[in-house]
Design an enzyme around this catalytic site. Structure first.
Site, mmCIF file in Angstrom:
data_model
loop_
_atom_site.group_PDB
_atom_site.id
_atom_site.type_symbol
_atom_site.label_atom_id
_atom_site.label_comp_id
_atom_site.label_asym_id
_atom_site.label_seq_id
_atom_site.Cartn_x
_atom_site.Cartn_y
_atom_site.Cartn_z
ATOM 1 N N LYS A 198 0.762 -1.251 0.109
ATOM 2 C CA LYS A 198 0.025 -0.099 0.058
ATOM 3 C C LYS A 198 0.991 1.338 -0.079
ATOM 4 O O LYS A 198 1.376 1.480 1.135
ATOM 5 C CB LYS A 198 -0.960 0.168 1.350
ATOM 6 C CG LYS A 198 -2.341 0.618 1.040
ATOM 7 C CD LYS A 198 -2.375 2.129 0.861
ATOM 8 C CE LYS A 198 -2.159 2.953 2.166
ATOM 9 N NZ LYS A 198 -1.879 4.491 1.616
ATOM 10 N N GLU A 273 8.994 1.547 11.056
ATOM 11 C CA GLU A 273 10.235 2.430 11.048
ATOM 12 C C GLU A 273 9.478 3.996 11.002
ATOM 13 O O GLU A 273 8.960 3.994 10.020
ATOM 14 C CB GLU A 273 10.983 1.907 9.800
ATOM 15 C CG GLU A 273 12.445 2.735 9.846
ATOM 16 C CD GLU A 273 12.544 4.009 9.163
ATOM 17 O OE1 GLU A 273 12.216 4.930 9.798
ATOM 18 O OE2 GLU A 273 12.699 4.354 7.970
ATOM 19 N N CYS A 307 13.553 10.503 7.281
ATOM 20 C CA CYS A 307 13.387 10.066 8.794
ATOM 21 C C CYS A 307 14.529 10.162 9.587
ATOM 22 O O CYS A 307 14.323 10.551 10.697
ATOM 23 C CB CYS A 307 12.868 8.787 8.847
ATOM 24 S SG CYS A 307 13.843 7.597 7.908
ATOM 25 N N GLU A 404 9.111 16.248 15.045
ATOM 26 C CA GLU A 404 9.856 16.167 13.482
ATOM 27 C C GLU A 404 8.846 17.001 12.743
ATOM 28 O O GLU A 404 7.689 16.804 12.384
ATOM 29 C CB GLU A 404 9.502 14.624 13.216
ATOM 30 C CG GLU A 404 9.878 14.212 11.793
ATOM 31 C CD GLU A 404 9.853 12.646 11.513
ATOM 32 O OE1 GLU A 404 8.528 12.485 11.565
ATOM 33 O OE2 GLU A 404 10.814 12.049 11.109
HETATM 34 O O1 TXE Z 1 2.339 9.921 7.438
HETATM 35 P P1 TXE Z 1 1.686 8.708 7.658
HETATM 36 P P2 TXE Z 1 2.061 11.153 6.401
HETATM 37 C C1 TXE Z 1 6.321 11.629 9.448
HETATM 38 C C2 TXE Z 1 6.732 13.048 9.054
HETATM 39 C C3 TXE Z 1 5.290 13.649 8.382
HETATM 40 C C4 TXE Z 1 4.391 12.820 9.113
HETATM 41 C C5 TXE Z 1 2.837 12.769 8.510
HETATM 42 O O2 TXE Z 1 7.029 13.724 10.113
HETATM 43 O O3 TXE Z 1 5.205 14.886 8.302
HETATM 44 O O4 TXE Z 1 4.839 11.598 9.460
HETATM 45 O O5 TXE Z 1 3.237 12.249 7.141
HETATM 46 C C6 TXE Z 1 -0.466 5.034 5.412
HETATM 47 N N1 TXE Z 1 -3.568 2.541 8.980
HETATM 48 N N2 TXE Z 1 6.564 10.662 8.331
HETATM 49 O O6 TXE Z 1 0.818 11.604 7.171
HETATM 50 O O7 TXE Z 1 0.097 9.012 8.091
HETATM 51 C C7 TXE Z 1 -0.531 6.210 4.528
HETATM 52 O O8 TXE Z 1 -1.371 6.158 3.605
HETATM 53 C C8 TXE Z 1 -2.491 2.053 8.099
HETATM 54 C C9 TXE Z 1 8.021 10.071 8.761
HETATM 55 O O9 TXE Z 1 2.141 10.881 5.281
HETATM 56 O O10 TXE Z 1 2.384 7.922 8.581
HETATM 57 C C10 TXE Z 1 1.029 6.101 4.083
HETATM 58 O O11 TXE Z 1 0.985 4.880 3.111
HETATM 59 N N3 TXE Z 1 -1.884 2.744 7.272
HETATM 60 C C11 TXE Z 1 8.205 8.873 7.606
HETATM 61 C C12 TXE Z 1 1.784 5.627 5.268
HETATM 62 O O12 TXE Z 1 0.684 5.173 6.155
HETATM 63 C C13 TXE Z 1 -2.028 4.294 7.419
HETATM 64 C C14 TXE Z 1 7.857 8.984 6.231
HETATM 65 C C15 TXE Z 1 2.500 6.698 6.122
HETATM 66 O O13 TXE Z 1 1.668 7.707 6.428
HETATM 67 C C16 TXE Z 1 -2.957 4.669 8.204
HETATM 68 C C17 TXE Z 1 6.718 9.859 6.225
HETATM 69 C C18 TXE Z 1 -3.773 3.770 9.098
HETATM 70 N N4 TXE Z 1 -4.338 4.218 10.280
HETATM 71 C C19 TXE Z 1 6.173 10.517 7.174
HETATM 72 N N5 TXE Z 1 -2.703 5.927 8.120
HETATM 73 C C20 TXE Z 1 9.532 8.410 7.998
HETATM 74 N N6 TXE Z 1 9.769 7.271 9.134
HETATM 75 O O14 TXE Z 1 10.308 7.971 7.182
HETATM 76 C C21 TXE Z 1 -2.054 6.501 7.223
HETATM 77 N N7 TXE Z 1 -1.529 5.167 6.638
#
Ligand code: TXE
Length: 500
Positions: A198, A273, A307, A404
């Site tokens: 996904k 992660e 990250c 972050e």
């Molecule tokens: O992340 P999400 P977002 C951090 C970074 C960023 C913040 C928000 O600070 O500003 O997260 O980003 C899926 N059940 N990172 O909103 O929500 C979503 O569709 C299952 C750090 O984009 O964590 C996407 O595929 N899945 C990070 C994935 O999760 C769900 C990289 C990540 O989205 C879900 C990105 C749910 N309930 C953002 N809700 C890193 N560690 O590198 C969302 N998703």
């Protein structure tokens, strides 16, 4: 050429995008979403609509899991030898490299990433990762153990086996859509699992193209399925699906916790992660030119949407002013623009929503009394560009210091004693990465074990290797991507005890 013209021209050149409306990839075929709804995919440099991708529902997830399960349980999948999976992964690695022009253009269009970064890291690094994981397919092993069983009679043979955990879910974010998808798919396939992927709703394009390449490499249709759509619907349905044996997630800590909770209900194994607020500790003896260059890359690479970004800079007081001057000069000289322009050093943030979030952090930091050393404003017009920004004197409790930001925003703080630096470095709920900058190997060796972080760099930041596990301490997650740890994470360890 204007930003818009550059994006339009790239769009015309990619045959994959001639379809415009992209369905899920399930069981080796494109599937329209059950609900018939699609979500826009937008170029963040220009706000141009690039494509529409299926808005997946729980029913779409069910179909993808069923396909992955049928493949996993099929006789033909079970009869694949490790060497067969190795060979197919090797072919996949070659296909990723051979299609690098298209894949990197898709990354730049959907995420604003610099094309060269996409070529080098997502495509080049991704292809190498698949090759590295291909090798593990034939090297997983159990152990034969001496035992002390005292039951009289037979002799006892005791050994362990590594078995594929089963159908695995990969939930992937938008910052490295292709690379992180590969980080999860490749070890899963090497271990003998099948996958439902996904991607982020903001960046689904390379995942869909990758699924086609997986089939071209010789894997059967159901080995890698892709369901696109929102996290709240498709992501949540996948994490909570009883047919999933393991979920490997990269994203925010808040969402990671939700994924973990959902997984535990089915005792689905999980690797998370998550976010970071990684400190860089600079001792007074460090080579300041090397530090300035390393920290600039550490925080401004991919607009800070990394990250492990070096977002907290802790500098020993005697060199604090000098280092800030060097960093400010380097930040001001960065060229901001389209990821397709080879001169560009800083592209747009991924979306309007994320741009607003980063600008809110910047405005709040100002309001809380932090000093703007450089940057702090929107750059260019039309896309979601933010100037490389450095703050000094931010209060320790300020959100920009503790949370972050995931943007090109650095907070610098001076310190006097090393103990104070280590204490501040660890004073965060996160524990993903850290770096130490010094010419003294002894000083570095003494600090490394004291840092609560999954990765520590010395005189470098953000340097990854496919063999080095990546993951977090504390709220930065659990389990590891990359390295042997990642492939073992897609296995169960079975103990066998045989009366002989
Ligand atoms: O992340 P999400 P977002 C951090 C970074 C960023 C913040 C928000 O600070 O500003 O997260 O980003 C899926 N059940 N990172 O909103 O929500 C979503 O569709 C299952 C750090 O984009 O964590 C996407 O595929 N899945 C990070 C994935 O999760 C769900 C990289 C990540 O989205 C879900 C990105 C749910 N309930 C953002 N809700 C890193 N560690 O590198 C969302 N998703």
């Amino acid at each position: 050429m204007s930003l818009l013209e550059a994006s339009r021209e790239q769009l015309r050149r990619i045959p994959f995008l001639s379809r415009r409306r992209l369905g899920h990839f399930i069981d080796g075929r494109v599937h329209d979403p059950v609900g018939g709804a699609y979500l826009p995919v937008v170029d963040p440099a220009t706000e141009l609509l690039i494509a529409e991708a299926a808005d997946g529902s729980a029913a779409d997830v069910d179909a993808a899991v069923a396909s992955a399960r049928a493949t996993f349980e099929s006789r033909s999948w079970k009869s694949l030898r490790p060497a067969d999976r190795e060979a197919m992964l090797y072919r996949l690695s070659e296909l990723v490299a051979a299609n690098g022009d298209e894949l990197s253009a898709l990354e730049t269009l959907q995420g604003g990433k610099l094309r060269e970064v996409a070529r080098r890291i997502d495509v080049g690094g991704g292809a190498e990762l698949v090759r590295y994981m291909a090798g593990w397919a034939t090297k997983l092993e159990g152990q034969t153990l001496d035992n002390s069983i005292s039951i009289p009679g037979p002799q006892w043979l005791t050994y362990t086996r590594r078995e594929p955990v089963g159908v695995s879910a990969a939930i992937v974010p938008w910052n490295f859509p292709l690379a992180i998808a590969l980080w999860k798919i490749a070890p899963a396939l090497a271990a003998g699992c099948t996958v439902v992927l996904k991607p982020s709703e903001q960046t689904p394009l390379t995942a869909l193209r990758l699924a086609e390449l997986v089939m071209e490499a010789g894997f059967p249709g159901g080995a890698v399925n892709v369901v696109t759509g929102t996290g709240a619907t498709a992501g949540a349905a996948l994490a909570a699906h009883p047919g999933i044996a393991k979920v490997s997630f990269t994203g925010s800590t808040a969402t990671g916790k939700r994924v973990g909770h959902a997984a535990v209900d089915n005792m689905t194994r999980f690797t998370l992660e998550l976010g970071g607020k990684s400190p860089a500790i600079v001792l007074e003896d460090a080579d300041l030119d090397q530090v300035a260059q390393g920290i600039c890359t550490g925080i401004f690479f991919h607009q800070g949407q990394v990250c492990t970004a070096s977002s907290r800079l802790l500098v020993q007081r005697p060199v604090y002013g000098r280092l800030l001057d060097k960093l400010a000069r380097a930040a001001r000289s960065m060229r901001i623009g389209s990821g397709f322009d080879p001169q560009t050093e800083l592209g747009p943030l991924v979306s309007r929503r994320h741009f607003d979030r980063v600008m809110d952090y910047i405005d709040e930091a100002r309001a809380e009394g932090a000093t703007v050393v450089t940057g702090g404003r929107r750059a260019l017009e039309g896309g979601w560009f933010v100037e490389p920004t450095i703050f000094a004197d931010a209060p320790a409790r300020a959100a920009v210091v503790r949370e972050e930001v995931f943007g090109p925003v650095l907070v610098a703080t001076p310190f006097d004693e090393v103990d104070e630096a280590v204490e501040r470095a660890n004073d965060t709920p996160y524990g993903l990465a850290a770096s130490v900058w010094t010419r003294s190997l002894s000083a570095a060796h003494r600090i490394v074990p004291r840092l609560q972080a999954g990765t520590v760099w010395v005189n470098a930041h953000n340097v990854l290797d496919n063999a080095l596990p990546l993951g977090g301490y504390k709220q930065s997650g659990t389990g590891r991507d990359l390295g042997r740890a990642a492939v073992e994470g897609f296995t169960e360890l079975k103990s066998v005890c045989m009366a002989v």
